[in-house]
Scaffold this active site. Sequence first.
Site, short mmCIF file in Angstrom:
data_model
loop_
_atom_site.label_atom_id
_atom_site.label_comp_id
_atom_site.label_asym_id
_atom_site.label_seq_id
_atom_site.Cartn_x
_atom_site.Cartn_y
_atom_site.Cartn_z
N CYS A 59 -2.26 -20.90 -78.06
CA CYS A 59 -0.97 -20.21 -78.11
C CYS A 59 -1.15 -18.77 -78.58
CB CYS A 59 -0.03 -20.96 -79.05
SG CYS A 59 0.53 -22.55 -78.39
N CYS A 94 -12.09 -8.45 -76.53
CA CYS A 94 -10.86 -9.19 -76.24
C CYS A 94 -9.99 -9.16 -77.49
CB CYS A 94 -11.17 -10.63 -75.80
SG CYS A 94 -12.03 -11.61 -77.05
#
Length: 386
Positions: A197, A344
């Site tokens: 999530c 990232c």
Amino acid sequence: MQLPPLVEPAADLSIDEVRRYSRHLIIPDVGMDGQKRLKNAKVLAVGAGGLGSPVLMYLAAAGVGTLGIVEFDTVDESNLQRQIIHGQSDVGRSKAESARDSIKEINPNVDVRLHETRLDSENVLDIFREYDLIVDGTDNFATRYLVNDAAVLLNKPYVWGSIYRFDGQVSVFWNEHGPNYRDLYPVPPPPGMVPSCAEGGVLGVLCATVGAIQATEAVKLITGIGETLLGRLMVYDALEMTFREIKVRRDPEGEPITGLIDYDAFCGVVSEEAQLAAAGSTITVDELKDMMDAGKDFELIDVREPNEFEIVSIPGARLIPKDEILSGRALSQLPNDRPIVLHCKTGVRSAEALAAVKAAGFKDAVHVQGGVTAWATRIDKALPTY
């Protein structure tokens, strides 16, 4: 599948409890007997986050006598969009303590037990033994398999839930009476295949729907009413507003669970290829800043998704999503005349992309440990985190 009640009823209800639970007591299927069983029940919630919030709040309101909470994290501002058991004043506090205080405000009769630790193979059996029922609201595969295997070894039922973006899944697992989690998912997905999530996002109100279903299943198991989701997987699509059901059966070729294992290794939190690629090819955000300040010529590649890039980015980074690199479609966009630096959000996806880039012949490529999150917390604190 309808099952016998999970716990015996308590001896009685006080006058105050009769008033509090009157709307339960007038339901014939629940009545005094069912409410006494709820009072006598001991339920453990693994996590006090998006799913744990509605589960704990509704089970407290329903009159479950003992609620345990396994949670080692602290409340972050990004939690408040969905983790409704916490509030603005709880930011920075222990999630377990914050959840306990909210539960006590809802129902002071509940005995709240905190386990402020990371669940692992060393402590899980001792913690689970204290409870009749487990409700799993975790968001990583290693802990899901750990919960499942411990529940099987102790013959405990548990209610499992999962959320991602607009989709939710709920089921009940109880190895004595039906399938367990490994019958549904015998092996975990490859590392990085299914975003968490934190990486992919989740619609806040989705947690309420899925958590409420989990709490409902817990009440049914405790009181022995209705048909549980044992042997069924409920799949919810919030965008289409649809529910569909998938039958889950025992895997006749499934290996028996005889003990606990190394779940991080089993789930490959980072693939072996990524670990090998990152060894000796990882830099810190401080080193990246030094490279920028020194005017070194290199290509900084952000391998996150476009919507993440819109939230925050490291200056000078060019966006090429990880999947474009792993598929090979974007390899032609990478320069051959200067070093490549990948990053990232936290370093997991960039390590996976690094393995693919190195395999394609870019031997000098490196990736940034901690990613843009580390950049925003160490280098440029004016940038947001998410």
